[in-house]
Scaffold this motif. Structure first.
Motif, mmCIF file in Angstrom:
data_model
loop_
_atom_site.group_PDB
_atom_site.id
_atom_site.type_symbol
_atom_site.label_atom_id
_atom_site.label_comp_id
_atom_site.label_asym_id
_atom_site.label_seq_id
_atom_site.Cartn_x
_atom_site.Cartn_y
_atom_site.Cartn_z
ATOM 1 N N MET A 1 0.834 -1.216 0.000
ATOM 2 C CA MET A 1 0.000 0.000 0.000
ATOM 3 C C MET A 1 0.862 1.258 0.000
ATOM 4 N N LYS A 2 0.357 2.270 -0.698
ATOM 5 C CA LYS A 2 1.113 3.518 -0.863
ATOM 6 C C LYS A 2 1.280 4.285 0.462
ATOM 7 N N THR A 3 2.442 4.941 0.623
ATOM 8 C CA THR A 3 2.525 5.898 1.736
ATOM 9 C C THR A 3 1.609 7.064 1.363
ATOM 10 N N PRO A 4 1.039 7.772 2.270
ATOM 11 C CA PRO A 4 1.171 7.661 3.721
ATOM 12 C C PRO A 4 0.219 6.630 4.353
ATOM 13 N N PHE A 5 -0.548 5.898 3.514
ATOM 14 C CA PHE A 5 -1.469 4.909 4.097
ATOM 15 C C PHE A 5 -0.693 3.803 4.819
ATOM 16 N N SER A 6 0.390 3.326 4.162
ATOM 17 C CA SER A 6 1.135 2.208 4.743
ATOM 18 C C SER A 6 1.611 2.548 6.156
ATOM 19 N N GLU A 7 1.977 3.807 6.358
ATOM 20 C CA GLU A 7 2.467 4.210 7.690
ATOM 21 C C GLU A 7 1.371 4.161 8.754
ATOM 22 N N ALA A 8 0.114 4.234 8.284
ATOM 23 C CA ALA A 8 -1.003 4.262 9.240
ATOM 24 C C ALA A 8 -1.609 2.875 9.458
ATOM 25 N N ILE A 9 -1.145 1.890 8.692
ATOM 26 C CA ILE A 9 -1.696 0.533 8.820
ATOM 27 C C ILE A 9 -1.626 0.007 10.264
ATOM 28 N N PRO A 10 -0.496 0.217 10.979
ATOM 29 C CA PRO A 10 -0.452 -0.296 12.366
ATOM 30 C C PRO A 10 -1.584 0.235 13.243
ATOM 31 N N VAL A 11 -2.059 1.450 12.973
ATOM 32 C CA VAL A 11 -3.163 2.007 13.774
ATOM 33 C C VAL A 11 -4.433 1.212 13.508
ATOM 34 N N ILE A 12 -4.704 0.950 12.219
ATOM 35 C CA ILE A 12 -5.884 0.162 11.840
ATOM 36 C C ILE A 12 -5.767 -1.256 12.409
ATOM 37 N N GLU A 13 -4.566 -1.846 12.273
ATOM 38 C CA GLU A 13 -4.378 -3.230 12.742
ATOM 39 C C GLU A 13 -4.611 -3.344 14.250
ATOM 40 N N LYS A 14 -4.121 -2.358 14.973
ATOM 41 C CA LYS A 14 -4.282 -2.380 16.434
ATOM 42 C C LYS A 14 -5.760 -2.350 16.811
ATOM 43 N N LEU A 15 -6.512 -1.504 16.117
ATOM 44 C CA LEU A 15 -7.954 -1.424 16.390
ATOM 45 C C LEU A 15 -8.611 -2.772 16.090
ATOM 46 N N LYS A 16 -8.182 -3.377 14.978
ATOM 47 C CA LYS A 16 -8.777 -4.666 14.600
ATOM 48 C C LYS A 16 -8.392 -5.779 15.591
ATOM 49 N N GLU A 17 -7.119 -5.778 16.003
ATOM 50 C CA GLU A 17 -6.679 -6.784 16.995
ATOM 51 C C GLU A 17 -7.518 -6.720 18.260
ATOM 52 N N ASN A 18 -7.979 -5.518 18.578
ATOM 53 C CA ASN A 18 -8.794 -5.355 19.780
ATOM 54 C C ASN A 18 -10.278 -5.625 19.527
ATOM 55 N N GLY A 19 -10.558 -6.140 18.343
ATOM 56 C CA GLY A 19 -11.924 -6.579 18.067
ATOM 57 C C GLY A 19 -12.821 -5.522 17.427
ATOM 58 N N TYR A 20 -12.225 -4.416 16.963
ATOM 59 C CA TYR A 20 -13.063 -3.369 16.365
ATOM 60 C C TYR A 20 -12.873 -3.346 14.849
ATOM 61 N N GLU A 21 -13.811 -2.699 14.177
ATOM 62 C CA GLU A 21 -13.635 -2.456 12.740
ATOM 63 C C GLU A 21 -12.884 -1.136 12.587
ATOM 64 N N ALA A 22 -12.105 -1.000 11.527
ATOM 65 C CA ALA A 22 -11.412 0.282 11.279
ATOM 66 C C ALA A 22 -11.078 0.413 9.800
ATOM 67 N N TYR A 23 -11.300 1.599 9.267
ATOM 68 C CA TYR A 23 -11.092 1.858 7.834
ATOM 69 C C TYR A 23 -10.514 3.255 7.628
ATOM 70 N N PHE A 24 -9.774 3.401 6.529
ATOM 71 C CA PHE A 24 -9.442 4.746 6.050
ATOM 72 C C PHE A 24 -10.728 5.322 5.479
ATOM 73 N N VAL A 25 -10.864 6.647 5.564
ATOM 74 C CA VAL A 25 -12.151 7.205 5.123
ATOM 75 C C VAL A 25 -11.987 8.651 4.636
ATOM 76 N N GLY A 26 -12.955 9.063 3.825
ATOM 77 C CA GLY A 26 -13.051 10.493 3.485
ATOM 78 C C GLY A 26 -12.039 10.964 2.451
ATOM 79 N N GLY A 27 -11.528 12.172 2.683
ATOM 80 C CA GLY A 27 -10.690 12.866 1.701
ATOM 81 C C GLY A 27 -9.479 12.082 1.224
ATOM 82 N N SER A 28 -8.836 11.329 2.127
ATOM 83 C CA SER A 28 -7.614 10.639 1.709
ATOM 84 C C SER A 28 -7.944 9.513 0.712
ATOM 85 N N VAL A 29 -9.064 8.833 0.907
ATOM 86 C CA VAL A 29 -9.458 7.764 -0.014
ATOM 87 C C VAL A 29 -9.809 8.382 -1.379
#
Ligand code: ATP
Ligand code: MG
Length: 404
Positions: A1-29
């Motif tokens: 995945m392209k930066t700067p998204f790749s740099e934010a993947i750990p944030v999404i993964e952490k949320l998912k590991e804790n049982g939540y859904e998480a997505y990039f959204v809005g202007g950046s997409v």
């Protein structure tokens, strides 16, 4: 995945590991799909604000009651917002109630335009319930749902529609344009600060010509501070390539220059602009006035300082339809660097030195004399050297001293 998204993947993964859904959204997409430069990365999640704060070591609460927490990861800030639905907009600008929900679709549904209502998962899969992708391809701005209803909820969306049309060079869907025309008056309920942000972005976007036409066609311009009867000036702004402007100082200098007869300070105050910009626009307009009679002199350039000089010169060149602005600005920069002295701080003598040599009672004459010395130095007729200046002062004392 392209930066700067790749740099934010750990944030999404952490949320998912804790049982939540998480997505990039809005202007950046949206900007990723358009191949535009990516701005801020926003993340939408089923986790509640307090859960987000517990999960990450570094967070900033920027509006937990609305669901927004900034998560700092590797020194970069990510706006993480809880899925929410909004209900009851009585004042045309903010929801009476924010409900945290568990459904991505509902969260995307509350977003303003279809092109801003897409999400992307950590594998790069796009979630697009409202045909945002198709509308990106068609270069069109459509609201999620009925435009009239959506503008009733939050009137700022009307200005946002116009500014996206300018920034993205998109058309407004006919029904969006009509709804803006019908609901323009609701802009009276919107704070000036929010209008100012959108208006600046609109003017500095790539297709400001079209967006200014829309401001006039829909009547929205009459709800901008002090613009109610300024069609002529808006036409004038329309003719210029405003995308060359690189700061708010330049933009507001240009606007006040075009408006001509307004009292600059009170006009800019009505837009609630910061003092720094108000001061710059005032100073720059004075310079523009001086430059109407004469071109740059060394002393005028010195007095202006490089920052203001470049701002003013850019506006002069724009107004005269010049197309080699950057060359001209480089020339002026070179002229500035060639000045023997760049600011009064560099002057090697002071008023006290003058009084020691001339030994008369202090008065406005000291400042006048200092300025004369300054002008001679800037003009290259006297060296900024203590011995030489003192010699010049002794001569001056002999010639004019008795008159003081
Ligand atoms: P920019 O590139 O200017 O930041 P953006 O689309 O990211 O554009 P933001 O103001 O940062 O715009 O908002 C982020 C997202 O939040 C938007 O893409 C949109 O989904 C949603 N949003 C923002 N403001 C509104 C609003 N007034 N009404 C509904 N949704 C909004
Ligand atoms: Mg954004």
């Amino acid at each position: 995945m392209k930066t700067p998204f790749s740099e934010a993947i750990p944030v999404i993964e952490k949320l998912k590991e804790n049982g939540y859904e998480a997505y990039f959204v809005g202007g950046s997409v949206r900007d990723l799909l358009l191949n535009r430069e990516i701005g801020d990365i926003d993340i939408t999640t089923s986790a509640k604000p307090d859960e987000i704060q517990e999960m990450f070591p570094k967070t900033v609460d920027v509006g937990a009651e609305h669901g927004t927490i900034i998560v700092l990861h590797n020194g970069k800030p990510y706006e993480v917002t809880t899925y929410r639905a909004e209900s009851g907009y009585d004042d045309f600008r903010r929801p009476n109630k924010v409900n945290f929900i568990n459904c991505l679709r509902e969260d995307l549904k509350r977003r303003d335009f279809t092109i801003n209502a897409m999400a992307m998962d950590s594998n790069g899969e796009i979630i697009d319930y409202f045909d945002g992708k198709q509308h990106l391809e068609e270069n069109i701005i459509r609201t999620v749902g009925d435009p009239g209803e959506r503008f009733n909820e939050d009137a700022l969306r009307m200005l946002r529609a116009l500014r996206f049309s300018s920034q993205l060079q998109f058309r407004l869907a006919e029904e969006v344009k009509e709804a803006i025309t019908d609901h323009a008056k609701l802009l009276d309920n919107i704070s000036i600060e929010r209008k100012t942000v959108e208006f600046e972005k609109l003017l500095r976007g790539k297709n400001s010509k079209y967006a200014i036409a829309l401001l006039m066609e829909t009547g929205t311009y009459t709800y901008l501070p002090c613009f109610a009867s300024k069609e002529k000036e808006l036409h004038c702004l329309q003719k210029l390539d405003l995308s060359v402007l690189s700061s708010s100082e330049e933009l507001w200098t240009l606007i006040t220059y075009i408006l001509r007869n307004v009292e600059i300070e009170s006009f800019l105050r009505s837009w609630k602009l910061p003092t720094k910009i108000i001061k710059a626009a005032g100073k720059n307009n004075k310079l523009l006035e001086q430059l109407q009679a004469n071109d740059w002199t060394k002393f005028l350039l010195y007095s202006a300082g490089l920052k203001s000089a470049l701002e003013v010169e850019k506006i002069r060149l724009m107004m005269n339809g010049h197309n080699s602005i950057s060359n001209k600005l480089a020339e002026l920069t070179e002229m500035f660097h060639r000045l023997p002295m760049k600011s009064r701080d560099e002057l090697v003598i002071t008023g006290r030195d003058i009084l020691e040599i001339i030994s008369k009672q202090a008065g406005p004459w000291v400042a006048e004399l200092l300025q004369e010395i300054e002008m001679l130095i800037v003009d290259g007729r006297l060296k900024n050297d203590e011995r030489e200046i003192k010699e010049w002062l002794y001569n001056w004392k002999q010639e004019f001293g008795q008159n003081y």
